[in-house]
Motif scaffolding. Structure first.
Motif, PDB file in Angstrom:
ATOM      1  N   ASP A 183     -93.215 -71.351 -91.314  1.00 22.13           N
ATOM      2  CA  ASP A 183     -92.524 -70.127 -91.732  1.00 22.13           C
ATOM      3  C   ASP A 183     -92.080 -69.313 -90.522  1.00 22.13           C
ATOM      4  N   MET A 184     -92.947 -69.228 -89.502  1.00 24.33           N
ATOM      5  CA  MET A 184     -92.594 -68.463 -88.301  1.00 24.33           C
ATOM      6  C   MET A 184     -91.405 -69.097 -87.602  1.00 24.33           C
ATOM      7  N   CYS A 185     -91.409 -70.417 -87.478  1.00 28.64           N
ATOM      8  CA  CYS A 185     -90.284 -71.093 -86.819  1.00 28.64           C
ATOM      9  C   CYS A 185     -88.985 -70.863 -87.589  1.00 28.64           C
ATOM     10  N   LYS A 186     -89.052 -70.914 -88.904  1.00 26.22           N
ATOM     11  CA  LYS A 186     -87.855 -70.657 -89.723  1.00 26.22           C
ATOM     12  C   LYS A 186     -87.383 -69.216 -89.538  1.00 26.22           C
ATOM     13  N   PHE A 187     -88.318 -68.279 -89.494  1.00 25.79           N
ATOM     14  CA  PHE A 187     -87.977 -66.873 -89.266  1.00 25.79           C
ATOM     15  C   PHE A 187     -87.235 -66.718 -87.942  1.00 25.79           C
ATOM     16  N   ILE A 188     -87.808 -67.255 -86.876  1.00 25.53           N
ATOM     17  CA  ILE A 188     -87.195 -67.121 -85.551  1.00 25.53           C
ATOM     18  C   ILE A 188     -85.820 -67.777 -85.528  1.00 25.53           C
ATOM     19  N   ARG A 248     -86.912 -57.363 -85.561  1.00 27.01           N
ATOM     20  CA  ARG A 248     -87.278 -56.992 -86.935  1.00 27.01           C
ATOM     21  C   ARG A 248     -86.205 -57.540 -87.856  1.00 27.01           C
ATOM     22  N   MET A 249     -86.671 -58.053 -88.997  1.00 32.29           N
ATOM     23  CA  MET A 249     -85.717 -58.586 -89.947  1.00 32.29           C
ATOM     24  C   MET A 249     -86.341 -58.668 -91.331  1.00 32.29           C
ATOM     25  N   GLY A 250     -85.541 -58.342 -92.351  1.00 35.05           N
ATOM     26  CA  GLY A 250     -85.942 -58.621 -93.715  1.00 35.05           C
ATOM     27  C   GLY A 250     -85.803 -60.119 -93.920  1.00 35.05           C
ATOM     28  N   TYR A 251     -86.822 -60.756 -94.471  1.00 31.47           N
ATOM     29  CA  TYR A 251     -86.841 -62.222 -94.520  1.00 31.47           C
ATOM     30  C   TYR A 251     -87.480 -62.714 -95.813  1.00 31.47           C
ATOM     31  N   SER A 252     -86.820 -63.646 -96.452  1.00 34.49           N
ATOM     32  CA  SER A 252     -87.372 -64.301 -97.641  1.00 34.49           C
ATOM     33  C   SER A 252     -88.023 -65.604 -97.213  1.00 34.49           C
ATOM     34  N   ARG A 253     -89.328 -65.657 -97.270  1.00 33.92           N
ATOM     35  CA  ARG A 253     -90.058 -66.870 -96.918  1.00 33.92           C
ATOM     36  C   ARG A 253     -89.711 -67.983 -97.891  1.00 33.92           C
ATOM     37  N   VAL A 254     -89.542 -67.653 -99.159  1.00 31.49           N
ATOM     38  CA  VAL A 254     -89.239 -68.652-100.193  1.00 31.49           C
ATOM     39  C   VAL A 254     -87.875 -69.305 -99.930  1.00 31.49           C
ATOM     40  N   TYR A 300     -91.880 -57.564 -88.337  1.00 34.08           N
ATOM     41  CA  TYR A 300     -91.860 -57.241 -86.914  1.00 34.08           C
ATOM     42  C   TYR A 300     -92.476 -58.417 -86.170  1.00 34.08           C
ATOM     43  N   VAL A 301     -91.751 -58.972 -85.204  1.00 35.22           N
ATOM     44  CA  VAL A 301     -92.264 -60.086 -84.408  1.00 35.22           C
ATOM     45  C   VAL A 301     -91.997 -59.805 -82.929  1.00 35.22           C
ATOM     46  N   ILE A 325     -96.439 -65.962 -79.612  1.00 32.70           N
ATOM     47  CA  ILE A 325     -96.238 -64.891 -80.577  1.00 32.70           C
ATOM     48  C   ILE A 325     -97.353 -63.870 -80.371  1.00 32.70           C
ATOM     49  N   PHE A 326     -96.998 -62.694 -79.852  1.00 33.22           N
ATOM     50  CA  PHE A 326     -97.974 -61.628 -79.639  1.00 33.22           C
ATOM     51  C   PHE A 326     -98.278 -60.892 -80.936  1.00 33.22           C
ATOM     52  N   SER A 327     -97.238 -60.599 -81.716  1.00 34.54           N
ATOM     53  CA  SER A 327     -97.383 -59.814 -82.949  1.00 34.54           C
ATOM     54  C   SER A 327     -96.489 -60.399 -84.030  1.00 34.54           C
ATOM     55  N   ALA A 328     -96.987 -60.354 -85.248  1.00 34.30           N
ATOM     56  CA  ALA A 328     -96.206 -60.759 -86.418  1.00 34.30           C
ATOM     57  C   ALA A 328     -96.817 -60.039 -87.614  1.00 34.30           C
TER      58      ALA A 328
END
Length: 166
Positions: free
Chosen positions: A86-91, A120-126, A139-140, A154-157
């Protein structure tokens, strides 16, 4: 021939860094959030890391290695319900327009300051894509680390607003 091979390796490793800010003097923990902000020296904030190159490296084989601080990993799991994929997809969905600035950070149990970029981004994990209507936004904060700049750290997520000053 060996010289060419080494030259290529060095050039490819450095492609993640856009510019190299001068680290602050002293202990980062004694600095305010404002003092930990990184700027170009004329008050302009500019990403330290090349987002396009990071995204490209996450999608190739083998992908760029991603490591997490304990707090980021816990927040990803407990608060966001995310895993590493999920993090990789977000980035990979981030754009430069979602850049919020850069900050100096310590890696856990470390005393070397690392320049980290914040997004920062609004993100749909689904759906695995940006969704500006989802709130709170995520926030990442991340940096490229390692002696060969070969790991995305990744320091913060977490959901935005979870911590003061972020």
């Amino acid at each position: 021939m060996a010289g060419l091979k080494n030259t290529f390796k060095v050039a490819s490793l450095m492609s993640y860094r856009v510019w190299e800010p001068v680290p602050p003097n002293g202990n980062l923990q004694l600095l305010t959030n404002q003092e930990r902000k990184i700027s170009t020296g004329v008050g302009v904030q500019k990403a330290v890391w090349n987002l396009d190159e990071i995204q490209h490296s996450l999608s190739r084989e083998p992908p760029l290695t991603v490591v997490y601080s304990t707090s980021a990993q816990q927040s990803m799991s407990d608060t966001l319900g995310w895993n590493g994929s999920d993090m990789c997809k977000f980035i990979c969905q981030l754009t430069r327009g979602r850049y919020e600035g850069s900050r100096w950070c310590y890696a856990p149990k470390g005393s070397t300051p690392h320049a980290a970029d914040v997004y920062r981004m609004g993100y749909s994990r689904v759906q695995g894509r940006e969704n500006q209507r989802l709130s709170p936004w995520t926030y990442v904060k991340f940096s490229v680390v390692g002696s060969n700049l070969d790991k995305l750290f990744i320091f913060s997520a977490h959901p935005e607003g979870q911590f003061e000053g972020e």
